[in-house]
Design a protein around this motif. Structure first.
Motif, PDB file in Angstrom:
ATOM      1  N   THR A   1      10.210   8.866   3.391  1.00 37.83           N
ATOM      2  CA  THR A   1       9.037   9.655   3.760  1.00 37.83           C
ATOM      3  C   THR A   1       8.112   9.748   2.549  1.00 37.83           C
ATOM      4  N   GLY A   2       6.912   9.246   2.732  1.00 35.81           N
ATOM      5  CA  GLY A   2       5.947   9.249   1.625  1.00 35.81           C
ATOM      6  C   GLY A   2       6.491   8.553   0.393  1.00 35.81           C
TER       7      GLY A   2
ATOM      8  N   ASP B   1       6.031   7.858  11.556  1.00 37.24           N
ATOM      9  CA  ASP B   1       4.843   8.693  11.401  1.00 37.24           C
ATOM     10  C   ASP B   1       3.780   7.880  10.680  1.00 37.24           C
ATOM     11  N   GLY B   2       2.586   7.943  11.234  1.00 31.05           N
ATOM     12  CA  GLY B   2       1.494   7.137  10.682  1.00 31.05           C
ATOM     13  C   GLY B   2       1.180   7.483   9.241  1.00 31.05           C
ATOM     14  N   THR B   3       1.287   8.729   8.877  1.00 32.15           N
ATOM     15  CA  THR B   3       0.908   9.167   7.540  1.00 32.15           C
ATOM     16  C   THR B   3       2.023   8.984   6.534  1.00 32.15           C
ATOM     17  N   TRP B   4       3.200   9.424   6.904  1.00 30.59           N
ATOM     18  CA  TRP B   4       4.300   9.502   5.954  1.00 30.59           C
ATOM     19  C   TRP B   4       5.282   8.340   6.035  1.00 30.59           C
TER      20      TRP B   4
END
Lengths: 486, 486
Positions: B393-394, B423-426
């Protein structure tokens, strides 16, 4: 992971070794081993370093010997344990033959073979050190040894010719340890008593088993019935290995109340009466059949059939196979005596540098032990005799051909036949029948001195028989069995 | 010697198998195995005969399954155990992929996959038989199988791509059994309870261990906490293998007075709190780390350090080596997380017919498990996440086990499974599925605060899911992939 390292991580504070009044934990042993490995690394001055070097030991059973054995593994070298009872001539021949890189002596053997005037070792490429003089200041990490690399080289004498080097890999050693554990079990309370010499496979294999299993080894400097009995009580010994002579000497001395759960009995056929006495006395004796070429046990008596099959050496251990063959190589029928052949994960790949012998003794992966016996209907092995004429005296193997060669080198001796005669104390006594050259009066005292000079003490004949001629078969072989009756 | 034959000769009348109200001695088992081997030999209609043939099994745990497993070894064939929970499509693909010669069904799987209208197997070269319909009138001698021959082929699923066939040799199987015995010991009174499916390595390896050690196997048709508890008392069970979920379900049910001397806990990281509870309740739990590719255990907790190292999977078993590597293949420092690599005598030579995958996963004899963890200063392995479970994540690695341990320490939480969701962001979001203890209303806000206090911010779950129960695989592992769909 290095075997010792595994134990240090698994149980640093458990006792690994008992010797006399002292004991060492796995962590304490590791410190000594690391330093000994560093000292050996420093002492081996060969181009490639200690990795794969051949390190011979000529030592008596002691904690130093254990540390040296473990240090050789730690350094990724190969151990070549030498029988301390051999003569300087015999030892020199072996070390030169195997091109040992280093010989580790202890103060006793150093005194005998190095400082002595008349028994000095004659070494070509082998450097030597005395274990007590090695400095232990450095420290090395364990080598990344692999299962198929050479762990040990041990000499075994054949009926004919010179001693042959048996090379065993770590895989052979581990397979043998596993096979033994499957028969005997492995309990947290186990403690294995070793009163056998460490330069024979029977004793040395105990060291590696304790190392692999992570159980303490109780080491005696040598076999002494009273010390064995004392150690069994003092250290709650559960496992022990004896040859029949030792068990015989323990009669009446072994304490009745003890923790022994398995006594391995190897080193030649045991008198049935001895095994019966042991069981009647509450000593759980399991006969085994083993040889250096197989890293020790090949068959062992399974506990649940021990009483039913007294006199048998048991069945093939896990990973091993046994066949009895006729001379024409066909399989013998059940109960039909023949030659014992073996194969398995504990069997050596071959004698080192003995192509002809290997060709003669191997049939694919099957190895001809040269011993005689039969398999019964339940696949239990009954050993009738070790090799043709092998003499086992006090647990030591004496091969007639070797002794005969020395005797025949004595002036005036025409023929010689060495054979064994049953003896209550020693199992067998070494005897010789001689024929003098025409008109020669043999000086037996001088001949015995000649033998003492050239042979280990246990190989020197105890009985001397001078004959007009030796009884022979039609093909000219000496009838040794007939000699026993004279 | 054939492994079963060895036991028959060593202890014909000892019990080999307990199932429900029945038991079979080694001699009784042998009769059934000889006949089953004959029936299989008859059923495999391939040119070369049964020797080396691939015999797949699609069966539920039963004495028939045990007999079939032993009969395949007896006949010198290779066993291909198939997961009964797979679909007809998945099973057909595997059998066709491996070109199985014969498929053995039981009445349940026959009904489902053969008689059924909508789930029929679509087999190309594989014949099939139903075990209950095999006639057992003939009798065959055991085949002379060798250590390096294929014993088993088992499919393992990766996160990506198709299932891959793992081929294990008899040597792999034996090495694994030895390694386990060295850690756990081997006592005459031992009796191993198997409540794991036989088509997974965890269950199947128990069958071979009992066969090699010569101890009885107590087989349950499937895991059921009450039956497990009953069997432990009824059969004086000393050894058992569970996955964490099973142990969890045994809470409050396992009898306090029992003969258990070692419970192996495998199949993924175990919650620390569960292991602590077990030891407090007198259950000697030893965590292990294993995989199909290594015939099961690669590391196991050594008994003497179990309490000190709760949460670790122990150290490399005898014959195995473990390394933790960075992505650039350099060795990680102690306590530095990285990829877990293994090698050893129990590790497969490679995936059958998967050259590209083998090239990618092997570095010489070192195999990349794909799992994450670290080795501490004492060489103890701490598994952070199994191959499929790592959450990124990230750009940060989150190991579910670590987060789960924190959550489980919160009052009222009974079970927890942490997983990632795209998840699109992370990249991925950390999510958790929870089961509360009976009658407890979980305060999620307080729980989140508890996590914030004990975990780095990026490790704290973003999504919280409270469920009645967690979806599980047949071997009792949580199906994290199913959670992702919820």
């Amino acid at each position: 992971m290095n075997w010792l390292e595994r134990q240090v991580h698994s149980q640093p504070d458990a006792v690994a070794l008992y010797f006399e009044e002292s004991s060492w934990t796995w962590a304490q042993l590791e410190i000594r081993v690391r330093r000994m490995a560093a000292a050996l690394t420093h002492s081996v001055q060969v181009a490639g370093g200690i990795r794969g070097a051949r390190i011979a030991t000529l030592m008596h059973s002691s904690p130093d010997y254990i540390v040296t054995i473990l240090a050789v593994q730690w350094a990724g070298a190969t151990l070549v344990p030498i029988n301390t009872r051999l003569t300087a001539r015999e030892i020199s021949w072996m070390l030169n033959n195997i091109e040992a890189d280093l010989l580790v002596l202890d103060h006793q053997t150093a005194e005998r073979f190095y400082d002595s005037a008349d028994a000095t070792l004659d070494l070509q490429t082998t450097r030597f050190v005395q274990v007590e003089e090695l400095t232990f200041s450095l420290d090395v990490e364990p080598a990344d040894f692999r299962a198929r690399e050479a762990a040990l080289i041990m000499y075994t004498s054949g009926t004919t010719g010179l001693p042959k080097p048996v090379e065993l890999s770590w895989e052979n050693v581990a397979s043998s340890a596993f096979a033994s554990a499957v028969v005997l079990g492995l309990e947290a309370r186990d403690n294995w008593l070793c009163a056998l010499p460490l330069f024979h496979i029977g004793g040395l294999s105990i060291v590696f088993r304790c190392l692999i299993y992570g159980i303490p080894l109780t080491l005696l400097e040598k076999f002494d019935e009273q010390r064995v009995a004392d150690a069994i009580i003092k250290h709650n010994i559960t496992l022990a290995s004896f040859v029949p002579t030792m068990l015989h000497r323990l009669r009446g001395i072994l304490p009745e109340v003890n923790h022994l759960r398995a006594v391995l009995l190897g080193g030649g056929p045991a008198p049935k009466e001895l095994v019966e006495w042991a069981w009647e006395s509450g000593i759980p004796v399991f006969q085994t059949y083993g040889l250096t070429e197989a890293g020790s046990q090949v068959t062992t008596m399974p506990p649940k059939r021990a009483l039913e099959k007294i006199g048998s050496a048991g069945i093939a251990v896990f990973g091993a196979d046994v066949q009895v063959r006729r001379l024409n190589m066909s399989l013998a029928a059940p109960n039909e005596p023949g030659h014992i052949w073996i194969r398995g994960s504990m069997v050596m790949r071959g004698y080192l540098g003995r192509a002809t012998e290997n060709e003669r003794r191997f049939d694919g992966s099957w190895f001809d032990t040269g011993d005689f016996g039969y398999l019964d209907d339940d696949q239990f092995l009954w050993v009738l005799s070790r090799r043709d004429d092998l003499i086992i005296t006090g647990g030591e193997n004496v091969y007639p051909a070797e002794v005969e060669n020395v005797i025949l080198a004595f002036e005036g001796v025409d023929q010689a036949a060495v054979f064994g005669q049953e003896d209550g104390t020693w199992g067998e006594l070494v005897c010789v029948a001689l024929v003098a050259k025409d008109g020669v009066e043999l000086d037996l005292e001088a001949l015995e001195a000649h033998c003492r000079k050239n042979l280990a003490g246990f190989k020197v004949p105890r009985r001397w028989l001078v004959l007009e001629e030796l009884p022979q078969t039609s093909s000219g072989k000496v009838r040794r069995h007939e000699l026993k009756k004279l």
